[in-house]
Design a protein around this motif. Structure first.
Motif, mmCIF file in Angstrom:
data_model
loop_
_atom_site.group_PDB
_atom_site.id
_atom_site.type_symbol
_atom_site.label_atom_id
_atom_site.label_comp_id
_atom_site.label_asym_id
_atom_site.label_seq_id
_atom_site.Cartn_x
_atom_site.Cartn_y
_atom_site.Cartn_z
ATOM 1 N N ASP A 56 32.443 6.900 13.660
ATOM 2 C CA ASP A 56 32.684 8.298 13.283
ATOM 3 C C ASP A 56 32.667 9.234 14.483
ATOM 4 N N CYS A 57 32.804 8.694 15.704
ATOM 5 C CA CYS A 57 32.850 9.484 16.946
ATOM 6 C C CYS A 57 31.587 10.317 17.143
ATOM 7 N N SER A 58 30.483 9.871 16.630
ATOM 8 C CA SER A 58 29.245 10.654 16.717
ATOM 9 C C SER A 58 28.412 10.318 17.948
ATOM 10 N N GLU A 59 28.786 9.291 18.691
ATOM 11 C CA GLU A 59 27.969 8.844 19.818
ATOM 12 C C GLU A 59 28.476 9.426 21.128
ATOM 13 N N ASP A 60 27.574 10.040 21.891
ATOM 14 C CA ASP A 60 27.890 10.556 23.219
ATOM 15 C C ASP A 60 27.854 9.386 24.202
ATOM 16 N N LEU A 61 29.011 9.043 24.765
ATOM 17 C CA LEU A 61 29.091 7.856 25.617
ATOM 18 C C LEU A 61 28.466 8.052 26.987
ATOM 19 N N THR A 62 28.006 9.257 27.300
ATOM 20 C CA THR A 62 27.239 9.408 28.545
ATOM 21 C C THR A 62 25.861 8.795 28.398
ATOM 22 N N LEU A 63 25.448 8.533 27.170
ATOM 23 C CA LEU A 63 24.177 7.849 26.934
ATOM 24 C C LEU A 63 24.399 6.348 27.041
ATOM 25 N N PRO A 64 23.724 5.663 27.944
ATOM 26 C CA PRO A 64 23.967 4.227 28.152
ATOM 27 C C PRO A 64 23.356 3.397 27.026
ATOM 28 N N PRO A 65 23.792 2.139 26.903
ATOM 29 C CA PRO A 65 23.187 1.239 25.903
ATOM 30 C C PRO A 65 21.694 1.081 26.149
ATOM 31 N N ARG A 66 20.945 1.044 25.070
ATOM 32 C CA ARG A 66 19.492 0.946 25.159
ATOM 33 C C ARG A 66 18.994 -0.303 24.437
ATOM 34 N N ASN A 67 17.775 -0.696 24.753
ATOM 35 C CA ASN A 67 17.119 -1.839 24.096
ATOM 36 C C ASN A 67 17.967 -3.108 24.178
ATOM 37 N N ILE A 68 18.482 -3.373 25.376
ATOM 38 C CA ILE A 68 19.294 -4.569 25.566
ATOM 39 C C ILE A 68 18.396 -5.737 25.972
ATOM 40 N N THR A 69 18.831 -6.947 25.656
ATOM 41 C CA THR A 69 18.074 -8.154 25.992
ATOM 42 C C THR A 69 19.025 -9.248 26.451
ATOM 43 N N GLY A 82 21.744 2.475 31.991
ATOM 44 C CA GLY A 82 20.484 2.448 31.275
ATOM 45 C C GLY A 82 19.432 1.603 31.958
ATOM 46 N N ASP A 83 18.396 1.252 31.199
ATOM 47 C CA ASP A 83 17.316 0.435 31.738
ATOM 48 C C ASP A 83 17.833 -0.942 32.138
ATOM 49 N N SER A 84 17.197 -1.533 33.141
ATOM 50 C CA SER A 84 17.623 -2.819 33.663
ATOM 51 C C SER A 84 16.956 -3.975 32.928
ATOM 52 N N VAL A 85 17.671 -5.080 32.880
ATOM 53 C CA VAL A 85 17.107 -6.353 32.416
ATOM 54 C C VAL A 85 17.334 -7.377 33.513
ATOM 55 N N LYS A 86 16.508 -8.420 33.549
ATOM 56 C CA LYS A 86 16.593 -9.400 34.622
ATOM 57 C C LYS A 86 16.951 -10.775 34.083
ATOM 58 N N ILE A 87 17.675 -11.517 34.925
ATOM 59 C CA ILE A 87 17.926 -12.923 34.672
ATOM 60 C C ILE A 87 17.433 -13.709 35.879
ATOM 61 N N MET A 88 16.675 -14.783 35.643
ATOM 62 C CA MET A 88 16.150 -15.633 36.704
ATOM 63 C C MET A 88 16.811 -17.003 36.602
ATOM 64 N N ILE A 89 17.299 -17.515 37.742
ATOM 65 C CA ILE A 89 18.069 -18.752 37.782
ATOM 66 C C ILE A 89 17.316 -19.778 38.617
#
Length: 880
Positions: free
Chosen positions: A556-569, A666-673
């Motif tokens: 519905d075009c209600s999201e401001d795309l300047t706000l980055p994705p949050r709570n990512i995993t 947005g906030d960072s997530v890490k991957i360890m290899i």
């Protein structure tokens, strides 16, 4: 005209046939080129007739040439309400006399048969207004539009075809502090494929635990279903035209519950459907038989039977879809097949080259392929690898085709049916707070009529009374309007679906003048008023879909795309095991409101001394949008080259963040290899512990499959303390044999080149092998052990060769070679009709072609002689 045959017996004459081709004349095709098969809102191509056969041809036999030829034709199911009969033509084409060797010998060649006129009576108008709904907490409409409610949690069969392998299961859990029961899962089966979404992982009689949606496409068949996604709303079209639509972006608990589930039956569901959606009657809508039970009996559609009907369609154990391995996906399926005969080809086209589409599961053709639309989802096959995570609460699902394509699916718990069936329904008699019946009716009626006007309701064969009633009930239950948005969205989607199918609303004559001297059809005008929340005034509504302005997203075009994705995993708690994966990319789960995703990463490394540091600056690059809840980010390829230069690096990884506008991350997530069998690492504090031993085999399944794309190959030599040896493929090398220091085994690197033996010093020079010894004493001990092992092996080989030469000379002197071989292998003579005692049903490399250094005669030996591929792999062929 007779069809000739050499033999006069009836049995033989049945085998003398002349083939005729059935085609659709090209003059009645309305358009040419790529636009003819363009997809519309129904996901079904246009068409007129189909044939319930294996191909588009008929045979005239010598024995039956004088009998009538009956063509079985089925009207094409296109999902449209045509409201009028359609006229189409069928052409019967004979073989051209110039199209085969010795052409023109048959009397049927080049025969011109007049086109056959066919009238197709449209029966799909009887499907107008028929939509099954499950929305909010939950309220139901059967397909024939009887409204009823169910308040007990668990898994139910919402829709199932009686004779074909199509089924929709819905999952419900306690919500709204125990006063309601909400949609939290939908699973759609098509043959041996299944599309699953759920937003809950724990359902009991007291509570439901919810989360962001988990989505999985379990499919081994790319044509099993068509899936389209638009900002959290999913439309799934089955091969028989049945359409399933659901949304997680509507209503209370955005992305935590499924606001509504719709099942739009096709003409092929008439008198063949069952489940909570009810029985779809033939002819006009009839609600009296909607409550049909499993045994075929019908109970009255009254409030007193609501619970009885619902409990009857609670799933049995073999019908469960929200389990790790649904039993229904193992069933063998045999369906009636249909063909669509293509239009006339150019003159001179061979009969077997005419275009046609067969193997269809219904008399229709979906207009998009699974690969093009549904491949954006995490896709697995029935035999895909699934394992439990370390914490025991997640199921790790891996794709068979991509070792890096994995997702975390939370482990599902559903309480026993006996407990869920015993849930007491809470009845609320008083209106909460300052709400009254009058006030609730005013709020519901004004909101619903504003969103869906009377003209739209009439055109879509829908009434608003039931929606207003459920809206009032929800306010009384929740004390607010939290469920109102889902109610309005459900009604709007019903109207969009019905208007889109009404062909008469989109014909050229039914147009209306708009601004700028442009014209819109009545259908376009109506659909332009049905967008959710009127696109939040941040976009334009086109055919019921919001086209958002720059900088805004969501349905519905209600999201401001300047706000980055949050709570990512990142799946597997951010750990990438180099023994199981390429670690060239990673999936990221979360909620994504834009298809434009930018990844930003920074590379870091961890050394053996426990220190770690960033070794690169931030890099930004395009991410891959998979769906509203899954994206993928590639990992820079420079990682492998850098890591191969230093044995002191025991682990590395990336710090990753995402953006929807390319600027705000947005906030960072890490991957360890790292190698989980050689190190134990902790991502929380960036620490690693080296394990005492590493297994001999270090080449992972993933790296074996993608050897050509690897930048390094690992070989492990086993000793008291395990050491890792790295080969740099940039340097030309000869594949070598790696001998363990214990002398217990030999490990080979398999390549297409011939393996050569070289000395230890030569290996070190040619292959650029590097290693990190523990200390000087260990290094000296290893050298001594290797030299001793090599000398021992050489001595043993010399002894064996000497013994074999001695035995050969002895046998030769005695003249018993042929007798000895014949006695051991019992090879039958070539001139006899005796079958050999040795089967050819084995791979070539499994046979022995020598005994010591005695060579067999490859011309006469039945075991080791060269064979053609047909001889080698033919089952049961023992001829020599």
């Amino acid at each position: 005209m007779p069809v000739g045959c050499i033999s006069g017996s009836n049995q033989a004459r049945k085998g003398c046939v002349y083939k005729l081709r059935l085609v659709q004349p090209d003059y009645q095709i309305n358009c040419k080129g790529d636009g003819c098969d363009a997809c519309d809102t129904r996901n079904i191509q246009n068409g007129d007739i189909t044939f319930p056969r294996s191909d588009c041809s008929y045979n005239i036999t010598s024995a039956t040439w004088d009998q009538p030829l009956i063509l079985k034709i089925t009207g094409y199911v296109n999902g449209q309400y045509d409201y009028a009969d359609r006229t189409t033509y069928l052409r019967v084409v004979s073989q051209g006399g110039n199209q085969y060797v010795d052409g023109g010998l048959f009397a049927w060649d080049n025969v011109q048969i007049p086109d056959i006129k066919i009238t197709v009576t449209d029966e799909e108008h009887q499907m107008a207004g028929r939509v099954c709904e499950s929305f909010n907490d939950p309220h139901f409409y059967t397909a024939d539009r009887y409204r009823w409610d169910d308040y007990k949690p668990g898994e139910y069969i919402l829709y199932r075809h009686k004779t074909k392998p199509y089924q929709v299961n819905a999952l419900y859990g306690i919500c709204n502090s125990g006063y309601a029961n909400c949609n939290c899962g939908v699973a759609i089966r098509s043959g041996n494929s299944m599309f699953v979404m759920r937003t809950c992982d724990y359902i009991s009689q007291y509570e439901t635990r919810t989360h962001s949606p988990d989505i999985e496409m379990r499919s081994c068949d790319d044509s099993s279903m068509i899936i389209k996604e638009n900002g959290g709303t999913y439309t799934v079209t089955l091969p028989i035209g049945t359409e399933v639509k659901f949304s997680t972006s509507s209503g209370w608990g955005h992305d935590q519950y499924i606001g509504y589930i719709h099942v739009k039956p096709s003409l092929l569901d008439v008198e063949n459907s069952e489940g909570l959606c009810g029985y779809v009657s033939g002819g006009s809508m009839d609600t009296s038989d909607d409550f049909t039970l499993r045994d075929g009996t019908t109970i009255a559609t009254t409030h007193a039977n609501w619970e009885t009907f619902a409990e009857n369609w609670r799933v049995l154990d073999a019908e469960r879809f929200f389990v790790d391995k649904p039993l229904v996906l193992r069933q063998e399926i045999h369906l009636q097949q249909y063909c669509i005969c293509g239009e006339t080809e150019d003159e001179g086209t061979q009969l077997n080259e005419f275009s046609y589409k067969c193997g269809l599961e219904g008399p229709l053709k979906n207009c998009l392929s699974q690969t093009r639309e549904a491949a954006v989802f995490h896709k697995t096959c029935s035999s895909s690898r699934r394992k439990r995570s370390v914490d025991g609460h997640h199921i790790i699902t891996k794709s068979l085709t991509d070792s890096d394509d994995i997702i975390d699916n939370r482990e599902m718990y559903i309480a026993p049916d006996s407990e869920l069936s015993a849930v007491e329904i809470i009845h609320i008699d008083k209106w909460p707070g300052n709400w009254t019946e009058v006030k609730a009716r005013e709020v519901c009626q004004s909101s619903i009529t504003e969103a869906v006007g009377d003209e739209i309701l009439e055109t879509s064969h829908t009434k608003s009374d039931g929606y207003i009633e459920t809206c009032m009930f929800d306010i009384k239950l929740a004390g607010d309007t939290r469920f109102l948005e889902a109610t309005v969205s459900s009604l709007q989607e019903v109207a969009i679906s019905e208007i889109s199918r009404n062909v008469s609303l989109f014909i050229q004559d039914n147009t209306t003048e708009t601004t700028a001297n442009s014209k819109k059809s009545i259908g376009e005008m109506l659909l332009g008023n049905l967008c959710k929340n009127n696109c939040s005034k941040n976009g334009v509504c086109q055919k019921g879909v919001c086209i958002c302005n720059h900088g805004f997203g969501r349905q519905d075009c209600s999201e401001d795309l300047t706000l980055p994705p949050r709570n990512i995993t990142i799946p597997m708690n951010g750990i990438c095991n180099t023994r199981e994966r390429l670690c060239a990319k990673t999936n990221i789960q979360g909620v994504f409101n834009s298809r434009n995703i930018t990844c930003r990463s920074r590379h870091w490394e961890m050394l053996k001394d426990g220190s770690w540091s960033y070794v690169s600056d931030y890099q930004t690059y395009d991410g891959q949008y998979r769906n509203s809840y899954l994206v993928s980010c590639e990992l820079p390829t420079a990682r492998r080259k850098k890591r191969a230069t230093s044995e002191s690096v025991i682990a590395d990884g990336y710090e990753i963040s995402l953006s929807t506008d390319g600027n705000n991350f947005g906030d960072s997530v890490k991957i360890m290899i790292y190698d989980l069998e050689c190190f134990s690492c902790y991502l929380e504090n960036n620490t690693c512990i080296e394990l005492d031993t590493c297994p001999i085999e270090t080449t992972t399944e993933a790296t074996t499959e993608h050897l050509a794309s690897m930048s390094s190959i690992s070989i492990t030599n086993t000793s008291t303390t395990t050491k890792s040896t790295t080969i740099n493929p940039a340097t030309p090398i000869t594949p070598v044999q790696s001998i363990s220091t214990t002398g217990s085994s030999t490990s080979l690197i398999s390549t297409e080149s011939t393996i050569k033996s070289v000395s230890t010093s030569e290996q070190k020079t040619e292959a650029s092998i590097t290693s990190t010894p523990k200390d000087d004493n260990s290094k000296s001990g290893n050298i001594i052990a290797i030299l001793g092992g090599v000398i021992g092996v050489v001595v043993i080989i010399i002894l064996i060769i000497s013994v074999m030469i001695y035995k050969k000379m002895k046998l030769k002197n005695n003249g018993h070679i042929e007798d000895n071989l014949s006695e051991q292998f019992q090879v039958p003579p070539k001139e006899t009709a005796m079958k050999p005692q040795f089967s050819d049903n084995y791979l070539r490399e499994k046979s022995n072609n020598s005994l010591g250094n005695l060579s067999f005669d490859l011309e006469t030996d039945n075991i080791s002689r060269p064979r053609t591929p047909v001889e080698l792999f033919a089952v049961g062929n023992n001829k020599q």
